[in-house]
Write a protein that holds these residues in place. Structure first.
Motif, short mmCIF file in Angstrom:
data_model
loop_
_atom_site.label_atom_id
_atom_site.label_comp_id
_atom_site.label_asym_id
_atom_site.label_seq_id
_atom_site.Cartn_x
_atom_site.Cartn_y
_atom_site.Cartn_z
N ASP A 129 0.82 -1.21 0.00
CA ASP A 129 0.00 0.00 0.00
C ASP A 129 0.85 1.26 0.00
OD1 ASP A 129 -2.34 -1.39 -0.07
OD2 ASP A 129 -2.64 -1.40 2.10
N SER A 130 1.99 1.21 0.68
CA SER A 130 2.82 2.41 0.81
C SER A 130 3.92 2.49 -0.24
CB SER A 130 3.44 2.44 2.21
OG SER A 130 4.23 1.28 2.42
N ASN A 131 4.09 1.44 -1.03
CA ASN A 131 5.16 1.42 -2.01
C ASN A 131 4.64 0.90 -3.36
OD1 ASN A 131 7.86 1.89 -0.33
ND2 ASN A 131 6.50 0.56 0.87
N VAL A 132 3.55 1.50 -3.84
CA VAL A 132 2.92 1.01 -5.06
C VAL A 132 3.88 1.01 -6.26
CG1 VAL A 132 1.11 1.44 -6.76
CG2 VAL A 132 0.60 1.56 -4.32
N PRO A 133 4.65 2.08 -6.51
CA PRO A 133 5.56 2.05 -7.67
C PRO A 133 6.57 0.91 -7.59
CG PRO A 133 5.30 4.29 -6.87
CD PRO A 133 4.67 3.40 -5.85
N GLN A 134 7.18 0.74 -6.37
CA GLN A 134 8.14 -0.36 -6.23
C GLN A 134 7.45 -1.72 -6.38
OE1 GLN A 134 7.75 2.28 -4.28
NE2 GLN A 134 9.63 2.80 -3.12
N ALA A 135 6.23 -1.82 -5.86
CA ALA A 135 5.50 -3.08 -5.97
C ALA A 135 5.25 -3.44 -7.43
CB ALA A 135 4.18 -2.98 -5.21
N ARG A 136 4.93 -2.43 -8.24
CA ARG A 136 4.69 -2.68 -9.66
C ARG A 136 5.95 -3.22 -10.33
NH1 ARG A 136 1.31 2.85 -10.98
NH2 ARG A 136 -0.76 2.08 -10.34
N VAL B 58 8.37 -4.88 -8.85
CA VAL B 58 8.60 -6.25 -8.36
C VAL B 58 7.69 -7.24 -9.08
CG1 VAL B 58 8.40 -7.78 -6.36
CG2 VAL B 58 9.45 -5.52 -6.10
N VAL B 59 6.40 -6.88 -9.20
CA VAL B 59 5.45 -7.76 -9.88
C VAL B 59 5.85 -7.97 -11.34
CG1 VAL B 59 3.06 -7.97 -10.68
CG2 VAL B 59 3.53 -7.23 -8.35
N LYS B 60 6.24 -6.88 -12.00
CA LYS B 60 6.66 -6.98 -13.40
C LYS B 60 7.91 -7.85 -13.52
CE LYS B 60 7.22 -5.97 -17.79
NZ LYS B 60 6.40 -6.61 -18.83
N ALA B 61 8.84 -7.71 -12.58
CA ALA B 61 10.07 -8.50 -12.62
C ALA B 61 9.76 -9.99 -12.49
CB ALA B 61 11.02 -8.05 -11.52
N PHE B 62 8.91 -10.35 -11.53
CA PHE B 62 8.58 -11.75 -11.36
C PHE B 62 7.80 -12.29 -12.56
CE2 PHE B 62 9.63 -11.28 -6.85
CZ PHE B 62 10.23 -12.51 -6.60
N THR B 63 6.91 -11.47 -13.11
CA THR B 63 6.14 -11.90 -14.28
C THR B 63 7.06 -12.19 -15.46
OG1 THR B 63 4.23 -10.59 -13.60
CG2 THR B 63 4.32 -11.25 -15.90
N SER B 64 7.96 -11.25 -15.75
CA SER B 64 8.88 -11.45 -16.87
C SER B 64 9.81 -12.62 -16.62
CB SER B 64 9.70 -10.16 -17.10
OG SER B 64 8.85 -9.08 -17.44
N TYR B 65 10.27 -12.74 -15.36
CA TYR B 65 11.17 -13.85 -15.02
C TYR B 65 10.51 -15.20 -15.30
CZ TYR B 65 13.56 -17.26 -12.05
OH TYR B 65 14.19 -18.37 -11.58
N PHE B 66 9.28 -15.36 -14.82
CA PHE B 66 8.62 -16.66 -15.00
C PHE B 66 8.25 -16.90 -16.46
CE2 PHE B 66 7.76 -16.37 -10.36
CZ PHE B 66 8.37 -17.57 -10.01
N GLN B 67 7.93 -15.85 -17.20
CA GLN B 67 7.68 -16.03 -18.63
C GLN B 67 8.93 -16.57 -19.33
OE1 GLN B 67 6.43 -12.09 -19.68
NE2 GLN B 67 4.25 -12.51 -19.39
N LEU B 68 10.10 -16.01 -19.01
CA LEU B 68 11.34 -16.45 -19.64
C LEU B 68 11.75 -17.83 -19.16
CD1 LEU B 68 13.31 -13.07 -19.49
CD2 LEU B 68 12.15 -14.07 -21.46
#
Length: 421
Positions: free
Chosen positions: A9-16, A18-28
Motif C-alpha cells: 500500500d505504501s510502495n505502489v511504484p516499487q511493488a509494480r 517487483v510484480v513486473k520482474a517476477f512476471t517477466s522472469y517466469f515467462q522467460l
C-alpha cells in the motif's frame, strides 16, 4: 501477510516493478523449460530411430501397435473414416496476456530454437543473442495488461493467435506424419485421410459464462474467425507465388485448369492483362493470382457491415469448398504433367489447411442457460397460441413440440422479431 499488504500500500511504484520482474522472469523461465522439453523429445526421437522403432506417444507408435495387433488396412480405413479430434479453445481469467506480449514471447522462443538447433557461426550466434537481448528489453518495457478492460473480441483475437502462429502450420505436419506411418505398415494400400482434425471455440459464444457476450458480439466473433482464415490463406499464397513458375511452353496444363483460367479472366480482365504481361506462359502463377483476388473479394464482402456479406459477389468464394476446388485443379494438372512432387508438396499443405480450417477457422459453441431457452420458447409459443407455461411442461410434451417445429419447413418466428429483449 499483513506486513506485506502494508508495504504494498505504501510502495505502489516499487511493488509494480517487483510484480513486473517476477512476471517477466517466469515467462522467460517457462520458455527455457519448454525449450528443454524440445531437446528431450528430439533426443528420444533419435534414440528410437537408432533402435529401429517409432518414438513412444506418437501417431507412428499408435499405428505400429494397431498393425502388430493384426488390424488390416480395411479396418484401419474404417477407423480413419470415423476419426474426429477437436480441441476447443476457451477464454480463461488467468490467461490475460496481451497479444503484443504473446508475440514477443513467440519471437524469443524462435530465437532460442535457432540457437539450439541450427549450426550457426560465432558471428551468427552473437547476432541472435543481440536480438534476444533486444526482445527481452522490449518485453520488460511493455505493460502486461491493457489500460482498458479487455473486450470479448480481444479474447477472440488472443485465442486466434495460437491458430495463426502454431496450429495453422502444424495441421499438415500431423497429416504427413500419419501418412508416413500408414505407408510404413500398409505399403500396398492407398489410404484416404478425411479432415479429421477440427477446432472449436467458446470465446464469443459463451453466454452462460460471460454477460458481455451478446448476439452482436457472437456475430463479430464469427466474422473475425473468417477474416483470420482468409488472411492466413493469402499469406500462404504469397509464400507459394514464386514456387509455381512452370512454363506452359514446355509443360502443358490440364483442360480443366485452362477452362478455369478463361472463366477467371472474364471475372478479372485487368488481373488477366497484368498476369499476361508479368508472367507470360506461367499459368499456375496466373491461377494463384486469380485465387488471391477471389480471397480479397471475399475479405471485402466479409468486412461489410450488417449482413451484406451473405450476398457475396460472383468474384468471391461463396464457401471454402470452392477455394479447395481451385487448389485441386492445380494439383490435378501438375500430376498429369510430371510434377507430382509439386502437387503433393506445399500446395498439398495448403489444401490440407483449407479442408481443416475452412473459412470458419474454428466452430463457435453457443452456450446459454436452460432457463433462458425456456423463457424464450415460452414467449414464442404463447404468442402464436401454441401453449402457455412452456417452462413447466413435462419433458415429453416439450420434445414432441420442438421436434415437430424443427422438422417443419415453415419458420416458427418471422424474420423481423418484435418480442421482448
Amino acid at each position: 501477510g499483513n506486513w506485506a499488504l502494508t508495504w504494498l500500500d505504501s510502495n505502489v511504484p516499487q511493488a509494480r516493478v517487483v510484480v513486473k520482474a517476477f512476471t517477466s522472469y517466469f515467462q522467460l523461465v517457462n520458455l527455457a523449460e519448454e525449450e528443454e522439453r524440445v531437446r528431450v523429445v528430439r533426443q528420444r526421437a533419435r534414440q528410437a530411430l537408432t533402435e529401429g522403432r517409432p518414438m513412444d506417444e506418437t501417431m507412428a507408435a499408435a499405428i505400429n501397435d494397431l498393425a502388430a495387433d493384426g488390424l488390416n488396412a480395411a479396418d484401419m480405413q474404417a477407423i480413419l473414416d470415423n476419426l474426429l479430434i477437436m480441441p476447443v479453445f476457451t477464454a480463461h481469467p488467468t490467461e490475460a496476456k496481451r497479444r503484443t506480449v504473446l508475440t514477443k514471447l513467440d519471437h524469443i522462443h524462435r530465437m532460442l530454437y535457432r540457437l539450439d538447433f541450427h549450426a550457426l557461426t560465432p558471428d551468427e550466434i552473437e547476432e541472435v543473442r543481440a536480438r534476444l537481448r533486444e526482445e527481452i528489453v522490449s518485453l520488460w518495457q511493455t505493460d502486461e495488461n491493457r489500460t482498458r478492460q479487455p473486450a470479448v473480441i480481444d479474447e477472440v483475437r488472443n485465442g486466434l493467435f495460437y491458430i495463426e502462429n502454431i496450429l495453422f502450420d502444424l495441421a499438415p505436419v500431423l497429416y504427413h506424419e500419419l501418412r508416413r506411418a500408414l505407408a510404413a505398415h500398409y505399403p500396398d494400400h492407398a489410404f484416404t485421410l478425411p479432415p479429421f482434425l477440427r477446432l472449436g471455440s467458446w470465446i464469443g459464444g459463451d453466454r452462460d459464462g460471460n454477460p458481455f457476450v451478446t448476439s452482436a458480439v457472437t456475430e463479430a466473433a464469427l466474422r473475425e474467425h473468417k477474416l483470420f482464415a482468409l488472411r492466413l490463406y493469402q499469406r500462404a499464397l504469397d509464400q507459394l507465388h514464386g514456387h509455381f513458375s512452370a512454363s506452359a511452353a514446355r509443360y502443358p496444363i490440364s483442360p480443366a485448369l485452362q477452362a478455369s483460367l478463361e472463366a477467371d479472366a472474364r471475372l478479372f480482365p485487368e488481373e488477366a492483362q497484368r498476369n499476361a504481361e508479368r508472367y507470360p506462359q506461367q499459368p499456375y502463377r496466373h491461377k494463384m493470382a486469380f485465387i488471391y483476388r477471389k480471397l480479397s473479394s471475399t475479405l471485402d464482402a466479409t468486412r461489410s457491415a450488417g449482413r451484406a456479406h451473405l450476398d457475396a459477389p460472383s468474384s468471391s468464394y461463396g464457401r471454402a469448398a470452392d477455394f479447395v476446388a481451385d487448389l485441386r485443379l492445380m494439383q490435378d494438372s501438375l500430376r498429369q504433367h510430371k510434377a507430382a512432387d509439386l502437387a503433393d508438396g506445399r500446395l498439398a499443405d495448403l489444401v490440407c489447411q483449407a479442408e481443416v480450417f475452412g473459412f470458419h477457422l474454428a466452430t463457435l459453441d453457443l452456450r446459454q442457460h436452460a432457463e433462458q431457452h425456456a423463457a424464450t420458447l415460452g414467449e414464442i409459443f404463447a404468442r402464436y397460441g401454441m401453449g402457455a407455461d412452456y417452462a413447466v411442461w413435462p419433458e415429453e410434451r416439450k420434445v414432441a413440440l420442438l421436434t415437430r417445429e424443427l422438422l417443419s419447413p415453415r419458420p416458427l418466428a418471422p424474420a423481423h422479431l418484435d418480442f421482448s429483449a
